[in-house]
Design an enzyme around this catalytic site. Structure first.
Site, mmCIF file in Angstrom:
data_model
loop_
_atom_site.group_PDB
_atom_site.id
_atom_site.type_symbol
_atom_site.label_atom_id
_atom_site.label_comp_id
_atom_site.label_asym_id
_atom_site.label_seq_id
_atom_site.Cartn_x
_atom_site.Cartn_y
_atom_site.Cartn_z
ATOM 1 N N THR A 185 1.032 -1.172 0.025
ATOM 2 C CA THR A 185 0.010 0.093 0.019
ATOM 3 C C THR A 185 0.907 1.217 0.002
ATOM 4 O O THR A 185 1.855 1.377 0.555
ATOM 5 C CB THR A 185 -0.736 0.094 1.436
ATOM 6 O OG1 THR A 185 0.105 0.250 2.504
ATOM 7 C CG2 THR A 185 -1.744 -1.208 1.235
ATOM 8 N N GLU A 330 -5.790 -3.957 -0.219
ATOM 9 C CA GLU A 330 -6.049 -4.688 0.641
ATOM 10 C C GLU A 330 -7.389 -5.728 0.295
ATOM 11 O O GLU A 330 -7.543 -6.515 0.925
ATOM 12 C CB GLU A 330 -6.584 -4.295 2.247
ATOM 13 C CG GLU A 330 -5.207 -3.631 2.948
ATOM 14 C CD GLU A 330 -4.876 -2.091 2.443
ATOM 15 O OE1 GLU A 330 -5.362 -1.565 1.469
ATOM 16 O OE2 GLU A 330 -4.351 -1.384 3.258
ATOM 17 N N LYS A 438 -14.556 18.058 9.933
ATOM 18 C CA LYS A 438 -15.124 17.954 11.070
ATOM 19 C C LYS A 438 -15.677 19.079 11.410
ATOM 20 O O LYS A 438 -14.916 19.818 12.457
ATOM 21 C CB LYS A 438 -14.611 16.973 12.302
ATOM 22 C CG LYS A 438 -14.547 15.540 11.772
ATOM 23 C CD LYS A 438 -13.949 14.729 12.763
ATOM 24 C CE LYS A 438 -14.135 13.021 12.149
ATOM 25 N NZ LYS A 438 -13.057 12.140 12.381
ATOM 26 N N TRP A 443 -19.982 16.116 9.549
ATOM 27 C CA TRP A 443 -18.920 15.927 8.821
ATOM 28 C C TRP A 443 -19.316 16.691 7.487
ATOM 29 O O TRP A 443 -20.398 16.604 6.895
ATOM 30 C CB TRP A 443 -18.965 14.367 8.671
ATOM 31 C CG TRP A 443 -18.248 13.746 9.957
ATOM 32 C CD1 TRP A 443 -17.849 14.283 10.984
ATOM 33 C CD2 TRP A 443 -17.909 12.387 9.961
ATOM 34 N NE1 TRP A 443 -17.349 13.440 11.926
ATOM 35 C CE2 TRP A 443 -17.441 12.008 11.251
ATOM 36 C CE3 TRP A 443 -17.868 11.217 9.099
ATOM 37 C CZ2 TRP A 443 -16.916 10.895 11.634
ATOM 38 C CZ3 TRP A 443 -17.675 9.861 9.673
ATOM 39 C CH2 TRP A 443 -16.937 9.564 10.775
HETATM 40 P P1 AMP Z 1 -5.261 1.944 -3.060
HETATM 41 O O1 AMP Z 1 -4.899 0.844 -1.962
HETATM 42 O O2 AMP Z 1 -4.154 2.778 -3.834
HETATM 43 O O3 AMP Z 1 -6.000 1.356 -4.456
HETATM 44 O O4 AMP Z 1 -6.325 2.912 -2.588
HETATM 45 C C1 AMP Z 1 -7.559 2.734 -2.035
HETATM 46 C C2 AMP Z 1 -8.189 3.738 -1.553
HETATM 47 O O5 AMP Z 1 -8.577 4.553 -2.846
HETATM 48 C C3 AMP Z 1 -9.777 3.383 -1.314
HETATM 49 O O6 AMP Z 1 -9.593 3.156 0.209
HETATM 50 C C4 AMP Z 1 -10.376 4.724 -1.444
HETATM 51 O O7 AMP Z 1 -10.091 5.863 -0.577
HETATM 52 C C5 AMP Z 1 -9.872 5.164 -2.833
HETATM 53 N N1 AMP Z 1 -10.859 4.885 -3.775
HETATM 54 C C6 AMP Z 1 -10.495 3.839 -4.590
HETATM 55 N N2 AMP Z 1 -11.660 3.878 -5.464
HETATM 56 C C7 AMP Z 1 -12.428 4.740 -5.237
HETATM 57 C C8 AMP Z 1 -13.420 5.444 -5.975
HETATM 58 N N3 AMP Z 1 -14.096 4.913 -6.970
HETATM 59 N N4 AMP Z 1 -14.083 6.443 -5.341
HETATM 60 C C9 AMP Z 1 -13.339 7.096 -4.338
HETATM 61 N N5 AMP Z 1 -12.331 6.726 -3.784
HETATM 62 C C10 AMP Z 1 -11.810 5.588 -4.081
#
Ligand code: AMP
Length: 540
Positions: A185, A330, A438, A443
């Site tokens: 990540t 994840e 916040k 929120w």
């Molecule tokens: P990653 O592990 O780099 O793929 O990042 C995952 C995170 O990207 C998620 O927990 C979200 O916060 C964000 N994310 C992924 N897809 C979307 C989406 N369609 N809309 C908004 N946020 C997203």
């Protein structure tokens, strides 16, 4: 009483064997790092994956060993997905966009024995090689004619490595829970954390993602995955394509609008996959050159929220349905999507866009709920929002080399996202839990504000952060990069937002900036901005 059925193991080698047996002529087309377009078939890919498996065995790699890649989406990276995992080793796809310190951390933490890298990353690797431990050699993903001069030690040419090997190799059988790939990540704070996928989780995810309610992949589908193979396994699509015999069109390193369109024009994909920023570039290019996307029917867009303006432009200018997807490293990584339904066809178009802006319904296998900070589940009424929790066979149970569970006492994984779930099952991301503002106990969604702001024609990119406020604790401030040739004022922007968001959500200030910082995966990097602007309203 147990059932009486066989215990066949779900193994990644089985995917490429299946593709060779039943979809031998399906094509894989790649824009290479060297430049030319390369094309071959699943049959060729299967043979070369077996040659690779023989070569890896000769290098002395054993089950459980980890091999790192720094590579774009091309056929050679595809072969590594199958050749490495197929022999029971682990392919650690390293994201070359990370900072050098993070790359060093990941390569060492993963305990990579060999690195397989594209020509583009030779200099990058040279710059960190002194701090890497235990690397026995570096394989450059090219042929002999293109081998570079390098200070790296124990360098091997990929084509030479596999050329002498036999195309016969008997893939070993092992437990489907064996580790297959490892992706880190790219958190904005702390060291990256590894997610170690298994053959079983990978195949289940690929299977689910290819079904009708998600990407709807078949042997008639032509897919252009811009989503990188160096992050989140390109949303599992290399595996899904092998499972179903779909044609793959890999864009290599050229991700600008003109290059992506050139491939679309020549290879006629019907399904695009990638993060919103790539499509912004493509749509901009199409607008400038007055061209349309004729072959494309669907675009699966995720990784960050797809703005309404993008959904609308795909639909109205190109007749492309934007299927919004959500997930995270994840989660293997996809978990929800807004696939097209019959009900959508009968909807008022603005209502349909409302629905497409949501992140979608959970796939089979994924359980999803929302809870407050104390862990109490909240109603799925489309109004309440809270921490988004997930569980299922494609979700991480613990991070790589950690002896702590990543689950809470009830077996849920906290995604770090804040969301609503609507009564009919659509999930809507409200924010990241650390980005939500916040204000006086209520929120405010930074994502909602950003998406609304980018609807203004003078806005190129928008970012909303919460900054300290004497009365309300936190208030939103909007940072804007102006669109090319546009010069909006603060009043223009606030006037535009006024009837589109609740009054108390209106940003306390609008700040124009030349650029906004992004993470290695293209998300807005808000931590630095929050530090920089923390006292902005207090000092004003
Ligand atoms: P990653 O592990 O780099 O793929 O990042 C995952 C995170 O990207 C998620 O927990 C979200 O916060 C964000 N994310 C992924 N897809 C979307 C989406 N369609 N809309 C908004 N946020 C997203």
């Amino acid at each position: 009483m147990l059932g009486n059925m066989m215990q066949g193991q779900l193994l990644i080698s089985g995917l490429i064997e299946h593709a060779e047996a039943y979809h031998a002529d399906a094509e894989i087309v790649s824009r290479t790092v060297e430049g030319p377009i390369h094309r071959y078939t699943f049959s060729d890919a299967a043979k070369r994956s077996r040659q690779l498996a023989n070569a890896l065995t000769k290098l002395g790699l054993e089950k459980g060993d980890t091999i790192g890649t720094l590579a774009w989406n091309t056929y050679r990276h595809f072969e590594l997905y199958f050749g490495v995992s197929g022999i029971g080793c682990v392919v650690n796809t390293v994201n070359p966009r990370l900072f050098p310190e993070q790359l060093t951390y990941i390569i060492n933490h993963a305990d990579n024995k060999y690195l397989f890298i594209d020509l583009s990353f030779v200099e990058l690797l040279e710059s960190i090689s002194a701090s890497l431990n235990g690397i026995k050699g570096v394989v450059i993903l090219t042929d002999n004619d293109n081998m570079p001069e390098t200070t790296l030690e124990n360098v091997i040419c990929y084509e030479d490595l596999i050329a002498a090997e036999s195309e016969d190799f008997s893939w070993p059988e092992f437990d489907e829970n064996t580790a297959s790939s490892l992706c880190y990540t790219s958190g904005t704070t702390g060291d990256p954390k590894g997610v170690l996928y298994s053959h079983r989780s990978t195949i289940l995810h690929a299977w689910i993602v290819s079904t009708g309610n998600v990407a709807n992949v078949s042997s008639s589908t032509v897919i252009l995955p811009v989503v990188p193979m160096f992050h989140v396994n390109a949303w599992g699509i290399p595996y899904a394509a092998a499972m179903l015999g779909a044609k793959l069109v890999f864009p290599g390193p050229a991700l600008d609008g003109a290059s992506v369109f050139e491939l679309i024009d020549s290879e006629k994909p019907d399904l695009l996959m990638g993060v919103p920023t790539v499509w912004l570039g493509l749509l901009q290019y199409l607008k400038e050159t007055n061209q349309t996307l004729d072959s494309v029917k669907n675009a699966l867009v995720g990784g960050a929220a797809a703005p309404r303006a993008m959904i609308q432009e795909f639909e109205e200018k190109h007749d492309v349905f934007l299927m919004h997807g959500w997930g995270m490293t994840e989660m293997s990584p996809l978990g929800t999507a807004t696939s097209r339904t019959d009900a959508m066809d009968d909807m008022d178009i603005e209502d349909r866009y409302d629905l497409q802006q949501k992140q979608g319904k959970a796939f089979f296998g994924l359980e999803m709920t929302i809870a407050d900070d104390e862990g109490n589940e909240l109603p799925k009424d489309g109004v309440a929002f809270g921490r988004l929790l997930v569980k299922g066979p494609t979700i991480v149970e613990r991070y790589f080399k950690s002896n702590q569970s990543a689950m809470d006492a009830n077996g849920w994984f906290d995604t770090g996202d804040v969301a609503k779930i609507h009564p009919e099952g659509y999930m809507e991301i409200v924010d990241r839990s650390k980005d939500v503002i916040k204000s006086g106990g209520e929120w405010i969604s930074s994502i909602d504000l950003e998406n609304t702001a980018v609807g203004h024609p003078g806005v190129g990119e928008a970012c909303v952060i919460g900054v300290l406020h004497e009365k309300w604790d936190e208030r939103p401030v909007l940072l804007i990069v102006k669109a090319a040739d546009a010069d909006p004022t603060k009043d223009d922007i606030l006037g535009y937002l006024e009837d589109k968001v609740a009054k108390w959500w209106l940003p306390d200030d609008v700040i124009f900036v030349n650029e906004l910082p992004h993470t290695a995966t293209g998300k807005l990097l808000k931590t630095n901005l929050r530090d920089e602007y923390k006292n902005y309203l207090i000092n004003k």
